[in-house]
Design a protein around this motif. Structure first.
Motif, PDB file in Angstrom:
ATOM      1  N   PRO A   1       0.792  -1.239   0.000  1.00 51.95           N
ATOM      2  CA  PRO A   1       0.000   0.000   0.000  1.00 51.95           C
ATOM      3  C   PRO A   1       0.820   1.282   0.000  1.00 51.95           C
ATOM      4  CG  PRO A   1      -0.986  -1.609   1.481  1.00 51.95           C
ATOM      5  CD  PRO A   1       0.303  -2.204   1.013  1.00 51.95           C
ATOM      6  N   ALA A   2       1.889   1.341   0.804  1.00 53.26           N
ATOM      7  CA  ALA A   2       2.667   2.579   0.868  1.00 53.26           C
ATOM      8  C   ALA A   2       3.332   2.899  -0.469  1.00 53.26           C
ATOM      9  CB  ALA A   2       3.718   2.483   1.967  1.00 53.26           C
ATOM     10  N   THR A   3       3.915   1.879  -1.082  1.00 47.99           N
ATOM     11  CA  THR A   3       4.574   2.090  -2.383  1.00 47.99           C
ATOM     12  C   THR A   3       3.557   2.437  -3.454  1.00 47.99           C
ATOM     13  OG1 THR A   3       6.315   0.528  -1.771  1.00 47.99           O
ATOM     14  CG2 THR A   3       6.076   1.040  -4.108  1.00 47.99           C
ATOM     15  N   ALA A   4       2.405   1.761  -3.436  1.00 45.40           N
ATOM     16  CA  ALA A   4       1.358   2.051  -4.419  1.00 45.40           C
ATOM     17  C   ALA A   4       0.881   3.492  -4.296  1.00 45.40           C
ATOM     18  CB  ALA A   4       0.188   1.086  -4.228  1.00 45.40           C
ATOM     19  N   LEU A   5       0.750   3.979  -3.074  1.00 43.14           N
ATOM     20  CA  LEU A   5       0.291   5.351  -2.864  1.00 43.14           C
ATOM     21  C   LEU A   5       1.325   6.354  -3.354  1.00 43.14           C
ATOM     22  CD1 LEU A   5      -1.945   7.152  -1.767  1.00 43.14           C
ATOM     23  CD2 LEU A   5      -0.821   7.052   0.472  1.00 43.14           C
ATOM     24  N   TRP A   6       2.589   6.090  -3.089  1.00 40.33           N
ATOM     25  CA  TRP A   6       3.625   6.987  -3.595  1.00 40.33           C
ATOM     26  C   TRP A   6       3.666   6.957  -5.123  1.00 40.33           C
ATOM     27  CZ3 TRP A   6       5.843  10.902  -1.385  1.00 40.33           C
ATOM     28  CH2 TRP A   6       5.976  10.936   0.003  1.00 40.33           C
ATOM     29  N   GLY A   7       3.488   5.788  -5.706  1.00 44.69           N
ATOM     30  CA  GLY A   7       3.421   5.706  -7.167  1.00 44.69           C
ATOM     31  C   GLY A   7       2.289   6.551  -7.717  1.00 44.69           C
ATOM     32  N   LEU A   8       1.144   6.505  -7.045  1.00 46.85           N
ATOM     33  CA  LEU A   8       0.020   7.337  -7.445  1.00 46.85           C
ATOM     34  C   LEU A   8       0.371   8.817  -7.342  1.00 46.85           C
ATOM     35  CD1 LEU A   8      -2.993   7.718  -8.172  1.00 46.85           C
ATOM     36  CD2 LEU A   8      -3.465   7.690  -5.710  1.00 46.85           C
ATOM     37  N   ALA A   9       1.041   9.204  -6.278  1.00 48.10           N
ATOM     38  CA  ALA A   9       1.441  10.607  -6.117  1.00 48.10           C
ATOM     39  C   ALA A   9       2.387  11.035  -7.224  1.00 48.10           C
ATOM     40  CB  ALA A   9       2.097  10.808  -4.745  1.00 48.10           C
ATOM     41  N   PHE A  10       3.276  10.141  -7.646  1.00 43.26           N
ATOM     42  CA  PHE A  10       4.176  10.464  -8.750  1.00 43.26           C
ATOM     43  C   PHE A  10       3.381  10.764 -10.021  1.00 43.26           C
ATOM     44  CE2 PHE A  10       8.401   8.283  -7.367  1.00 43.26           C
ATOM     45  CZ  PHE A  10       8.332   8.940  -6.144  1.00 43.26           C
ATOM     46  N   VAL A  11       2.301  10.008 -10.252  1.00 39.17           N
ATOM     47  CA  VAL A  11       1.456  10.245 -11.426  1.00 39.17           C
ATOM     48  C   VAL A  11       0.692  11.555 -11.277  1.00 39.17           C
ATOM     49  CG1 VAL A  11      -0.484   9.388 -12.794  1.00 39.17           C
ATOM     50  CG2 VAL A  11       1.223   7.779 -11.927  1.00 39.17           C
ATOM     51  N   ALA A  12       0.056  11.743 -10.124  1.00 37.12           N
ATOM     52  CA  ALA A  12      -0.818  12.901  -9.912  1.00 37.12           C
ATOM     53  C   ALA A  12      -0.054  14.222  -9.915  1.00 37.12           C
ATOM     54  CB  ALA A  12      -1.581  12.746  -8.600  1.00 37.12           C
ATOM     55  N   PHE A  13       1.211  14.192  -9.493  1.00 39.06           N
ATOM     56  CA  PHE A  13       2.024  15.409  -9.467  1.00 39.06           C
ATOM     57  C   PHE A  13       3.078  15.415 -10.570  1.00 39.06           C
ATOM     58  CE2 PHE A  13       0.305  15.403  -5.176  1.00 39.06           C
ATOM     59  CZ  PHE A  13       0.044  16.751  -4.958  1.00 39.06           C
ATOM     60  N   GLY A  14       2.910  14.588 -11.576  1.00 34.05           N
ATOM     61  CA  GLY A  14       3.869  14.534 -12.660  1.00 34.05           C
ATOM     62  C   GLY A  14       3.939  15.841 -13.430  1.00 34.05           C
ATOM     63  N   PRO A  15       5.004  16.065 -14.174  1.00 34.84           N
ATOM     64  CA  PRO A  15       5.196  17.340 -14.868  1.00 34.84           C
ATOM     65  C   PRO A  15       4.063  17.731 -15.811  1.00 34.84           C
ATOM     66  CG  PRO A  15       7.238  16.104 -14.840  1.00 34.84           C
ATOM     67  CD  PRO A  15       6.187  15.186 -14.304  1.00 34.84           C
ATOM     68  N   VAL A  16       3.408  16.746 -16.457  1.00 34.05           N
ATOM     69  CA  VAL A  16       2.338  17.081 -17.401  1.00 34.05           C
ATOM     70  C   VAL A  16       0.949  16.797 -16.832  1.00 34.05           C
ATOM     71  CG1 VAL A  16       3.826  16.699 -19.388  1.00 34.05           C
ATOM     72  CG2 VAL A  16       2.392  14.823 -18.553  1.00 34.05           C
ATOM     73  N   SER A  17       0.864  16.454 -15.545  1.00 35.51           N
ATOM     74  CA  SER A  17      -0.438  16.095 -14.974  1.00 35.51           C
ATOM     75  C   SER A  17      -1.452  17.233 -14.931  1.00 35.51           C
ATOM     76  CB  SER A  17      -0.258  15.514 -13.567  1.00 35.51           C
ATOM     77  OG  SER A  17       0.245  16.489 -12.674  1.00 35.51           O
ATOM     78  N   PRO A  18      -1.070  18.515 -15.043  1.00 30.32           N
ATOM     79  CA  PRO A  18      -2.111  19.539 -15.150  1.00 30.32           C
ATOM     80  C   PRO A  18      -3.075  19.316 -16.310  1.00 30.32           C
ATOM     81  CG  PRO A  18      -0.026  20.585 -14.615  1.00 30.32           C
ATOM     82  CD  PRO A  18       0.271  19.129 -14.888  1.00 30.32           C
ATOM     83  N   VAL A  19      -2.628  18.598 -17.343  1.00 27.86           N
ATOM     84  CA  VAL A  19      -3.504  18.355 -18.487  1.00 27.86           C
ATOM     85  C   VAL A  19      -4.739  17.551 -18.093  1.00 27.86           C
ATOM     86  CG1 VAL A  19      -2.546  16.148 -19.292  1.00 27.86           C
ATOM     87  CG2 VAL A  19      -3.415  17.809 -20.962  1.00 27.86           C
TER      88      VAL A  19
END
Length: 401
Positions: free
Chosen positions: A141-159
């Motif tokens: 769970p902890a790693t999965a959540l951090w992976g999600l954060a990497f996606v949600a705050f990724g450089p192009v995620s404002p799109v």
């Protein structure tokens, strides 16, 4: 126990969907702040004479095309210039997103900017939930959540919250991968169909399904589980065949409406100045323009070698299953074959989101993970400030996001 430790323990015990919701909310607020900040710095351009508000600013670029489709539909004939060359037109944009927005607008009475932004924002929430659920199948769970954060705050995620089809496509892609990983092939079929009519990723997805089926069938044969070839026919194979048909649906529809077999591909290449669809070569042309003739020949080769090494990295092999790794490879090959590399390429890398999970799993250091999230958030300012902010080029126009 300190208050900080107590809060951390409560956070760890929270339901996965509540954790997803908080990551989504914080990331969307940050992206709103990025767009609002950059929009206030906007000078004269195609969409106004000065500073733009949030909805005005996010409603620029390709959002204009989607709005036109929602209001007018698709042309029955391809526009051409005096030499007969196909011009830029709506057939380059897939129909699900503008049709959903049109339905929402008709049902609520909201204008395009509000309805389209609301659809994208809602789809981004669905995408975050599905990405998190997919990651939970491969990591603690902890790693999965951090992976999600990497996606949600990724450089192009404002799109994910602008009136583009990216957030809806990401939700459908994550949902399709999750259903196939679960073995729910029949349930995945309608999701795959919608995905193929949202963004042009059906071909690599069909290839990923087919290759995964083939590898699994060979393994089953070697293990003595398959006695006859017909026994290899299963739900995964059926879904792969269905996805092939779904991937061809939009080009076939464009052909049927316009009467021109190459209506879709000719429209896509109109943004490249015409000349037809030429695989791979544009990467060398773009590299030569950036790095010169010598390094321009080497750069695409080095890029492919780096991508291959990344997909074979231990963290990727340990954290992602066969289908997800195959999807990453097939989508990367698809981009290499058919993409005309330009500034829009950055957001077209978003379907490679599963790489965020092994990136998070490389180290369980909180400092490392926080640094990755913060770096992504800062790069959002760079990406939006560089590409969304209209700046007239000497030769006319500007680089698109």
């Amino acid at each position: 126990m300190s208050a900080r430790q107590d809060a951390a323990r409560r956070w760890a015990r929270a339901p996965w969907w509540a954790q997803s919701l908080l990551v989504w909310a914080v990331s969307r607020i940050w992206a709103w702040a990025v767009f609002s900040t950059v929009g206030r710095q906007q000078g004269p351009g195609p969409w106004g004479d000065g500073a733009l508000g949030y909805l005005e600013f996010t409603g620029t670029w390709d959002s204009d095309w989607y709005e036109r489709i929602a209001r007018e539909g698709y042309p029955s004939s391809l526009p051409r210039d005096g030499s007969g060359q196909v011009q830029e037109n709506a057939w380059a944009f897939y129909p699900v997103f503008p049709l959903v927005v049109r339905a929402v607008s008709a049902g609520t009475g909201a204008g395009w900017d509000v309805a389209a932004s609301a659809v994208s924002l809602a789809a981004s929430l669905g995408a975050v939930l599905l990405v998190h659920r997919l990651f939970l199948r491969f990591a603690p769970p902890a790693t999965a959540l951090w992976g999600l954060a990497f996606v949600a705050f990724g450089p192009v995620s404002p799109v994910l919250q602008v009136p583009y089809a990216e957030s809806l496509h990401l939700a459908l892609l994550a949902g399709a991968l999750l259903l196939v990983v679960r073995g729910e092939h029949l349930a995945a079929a309608p999701v795959v169909l919608l995905m193929c009519l949202t963004r042009p990723a059906g071909v690599p997805f069909a290839a990923a399904l087919g290759i995964t089926w083939l590898v699994r069938s060979v393994r089953r044969h070697r293990a003595g589980e398959l006695r006859r070839a017909v026994d290899a026919a299963d739900g995964l194979l059926a879904l792969a065949v269905f996805t092939c048909a779904a991937a061809m649906a939009w080009p076939a529809i464009a052909w049927a409406v316009t009467g021109e077999p190459r209506a879709y591909t000719d429209t896509e290449t109109a943004w490249r100045g015409g000349g037809g669809l030429v695989p791979v070569v544009p990467w060398f042309d773009a590299a030569a323009g950036l790095f010169g003739p010598a390094l321009g020949l080497a750069a695409p080769v080095l890029l492919v070698a780096g991508a291959a090494a990344l997909l074979r990295a231990r963290a990727v092999r340990e954290r992602l299953d066969l289908l997800t790794r195959t999807w990453l490879a097939c989508y990367a090959v698809y981009l290499l074959l058919f993409l005309h590399p330009q500034t829009s390429t950055f957001r077209l890398l978003l379907p490679l989101f599963p790489l965020a999970l092994p990136l998070a799993a490389v180290s369980d250091s909180r400092a490392y993970r926080v640094a990755c999230v913060v770096s992504g958030a800062v790069l959002q300012l760079v990406w939006v400030g560089w590409l969304w902010h209209w700046k007239q080029l000497p030769g006319g126009g500007d680089y698109p996001p």
